[in-house]
Scaffold this active site. Structure first.
Site, short mmCIF file in Angstrom:
data_model
loop_
_atom_site.label_atom_id
_atom_site.label_comp_id
_atom_site.label_asym_id
_atom_site.label_seq_id
_atom_site.Cartn_x
_atom_site.Cartn_y
_atom_site.Cartn_z
CB SER A 101 7.18 -2.90 9.99
OG SER A 101 8.46 -2.43 9.68
CG ASN A 102 3.54 1.89 7.86
OD1 ASN A 102 4.24 2.64 7.06
ND2 ASN A 102 2.27 1.83 7.97
CG PHE A 146 -3.59 8.07 6.19
CD1 PHE A 146 -2.53 7.19 5.66
CD2 PHE A 146 -4.36 7.37 7.22
CE1 PHE A 146 -2.09 5.93 6.68
CE2 PHE A 146 -3.98 6.42 7.75
CZ PHE A 146 -2.94 5.75 7.53
CB SER A 200 0.78 6.17 8.89
OG SER A 200 1.15 7.25 8.37
N GLY A 235 12.66 2.09 2.78
CA GLY A 235 13.80 1.40 1.72
C GLY A 235 14.90 0.66 2.27
CG ASN A 249 3.97 10.55 7.77
OD1 ASN A 249 4.98 10.89 8.41
ND2 ASN A 249 4.27 9.44 6.84
CB THR A 250 -2.33 10.00 10.68
OG1 THR A 250 -2.39 9.89 9.22
CG2 THR A 250 -3.48 10.46 11.49
CE LYS A 295 2.18 -1.26 5.80
NZ LYS A 295 2.27 -0.65 4.61
CB ALA A 312 -0.93 0.20 1.37
N GLY A 313 0.28 2.46 -0.45
CA GLY A 313 1.19 3.59 -0.54
C GLY A 313 1.29 3.98 -2.05
CG ASN A 366 5.95 8.82 3.33
OD1 ASN A 366 4.85 9.16 3.61
ND2 ASN A 366 6.21 7.66 3.65
N GLY A 398 12.65 -2.57 2.98
CA GLY A 398 13.95 -2.90 2.31
C GLY A 398 14.12 -4.08 1.38
#
Length: 357
Positions: free
Chosen positions: A239-240, A114, A173, A261, A175-176, A211, A61-62, A110, A290
């Site tokens: 994992s995320n 979402f 995530s 990565g 980022n939320t 996740k 996802a993403g 990033n 990765g």
């Protein structure tokens, strides 16, 4: 990397990452032949959770946040594709710029948050492709400003259960704001019990995966595993992205957000192996973080994964990467005389579970 991939990479890296992402989606929408489909080999087949995967390699996802190109992704050779993260209402995500290439590290940071077009847009696209073959999972999330985040996940289950091969509950995530807190046991218990009740009430009951992130303590992993087993989820994705920063060499390494990565490989694989130990042999695990070669993909499987996913690796290696990985897997199976890829699972479980995080 093929000549076509090198040319494509030069073109895409000449523009900002978010524009490049949009161009790659457009290419898949148009059916541009960006990579030859790799040959099928039945030794790569994986059967878990009532699903038969032609191979264990999936797109995470993403990438396809709005379910625009799952079939284009499958045409590259992926054994499955996961769309999303999708929230009930459309939302723009965090301010730009919010994606940063770390070229010297084969990594990305990033802080997208979402960004997506919401349930209705994705649902319409998934209805339109419902009769097509291929395993397509749907990753669901909560709106940033929601007053009932658990309710948002229930809505996601209700909306996509009839359309998804499987569902992924994404609470990892970074980022939320506040989302990672849902991995804590008390909150997780309420979330999973309501999610599983929503699935039971749906017209179809696809498998449900959770996740999780890589930045968990041993005790937190044990709590998550206990809830997954108690609530009878089908599996876990490990994992995320990570908010930790291993030694990095690229200029943008100080940007806030989630790192993905190559630098994530070791940490995410060690967490994967620990989760396999805590969950036992029956629960399905998808390994992510990765993966950029046949060797790294197989190492996830040796560490306890049934399936693997990638995303950032393709940013650097191009759309021929899935085929390269699958062909590399076949060569390794030939060399080691392995009759089926699932025979490799857990063969280095103790090695990875013993790694210091």
């Amino acid at each position: 990397m093929s000549v076509l991939d090198r040319i494509g990479k030069k073109l895409l890296f000449s523009v900002d990452p978010e524009t490049a992402h949009g161009l790659s989606i457009a290419a898949l929408k148009c059916g541009v032949p960006v990579a030859a489909r790799p040959p099928r080999d039945t030794r790569l087949n994986v059967d878990i959770c009532g699903m038969s995967f032609p191979n264990p390699l999936g797109m995470a996802a993403g990438y396809d946040k709005n379910a625009e190109v799952p079939d284009g992704l499958l045409s590259l050779g992926f054994g499955f594709a996961e769309v999303g993260t999708i929230t009930p209402l459309a939302q723009p995500g965090n301010p730009k710029p919010r994606i940063f290439r770390l070229e010297q590290d084969d990594a990305v940071i990033n802080r997208l948050g979402f960004n997506n077009e919401g349930h209705d847009a994705a649902k319409a696209r998934l209805i339109a492709r419902k009769s097509r073959p291929g395993i397509v999972g749907v990753n669901i999330g909560a709106n940033r400003d929601s007053t009932d985040r658990v309710g948002d996940y229930e809505k996601g289950v209700t909306c996509f259960a009839p359309l998804a091969s499987y569902l992924t509950v994404n609470i990892s995530s970074p980022n939320t704001p506040g989302l990672l807190g849902m991995q804590a046991r008390e909150q997780l218990s309420e979330l999973l019990s309501r999610v599983m009740a929503a699935r039971a009430a749906a017209s179809t009951q696809p498998p449900v995966f959770l996740k999780i992130g890589p930045d968990l303590s041993e005790a937190e992993m044990q709590d998550i595993a206990a809830e997954v087993l108690e609530q009878r989820l089908d599996g876990v994705i490990v994992s995320n992205t990570t908010t930790t920063r291993p030694p990095l060499h690229s200029r943008a390494n100080g940007e806030p957000g989630g790192l993905s990565g190559t630098p994530l490989f070791e940490r995410s694989t060690a967490v994967l192996a620990r989760m396999r130990k805590f969950l036992g042999p029956q629960c399905a695990i998808i390994g992510l973080g990765g993966v950029n070669s046949a060797e790294t993909a197989l190492e996830k499987i040796r560490a306890g994964a049934d399936l693997v996913q990638l995303y950032t690796g393709m940013i650097y290696a191009g759309p021929s990467l899935p085929g390269q990985i699958l062909n590399g897997m076949v060569r390794i199976l030939d060399k080691e005389g392995v009759a089926s890829i699932d025979k490799l699972r857990d063969s280095r479980l103790d090695h990875w579970a013993g790694k210091q995080i």
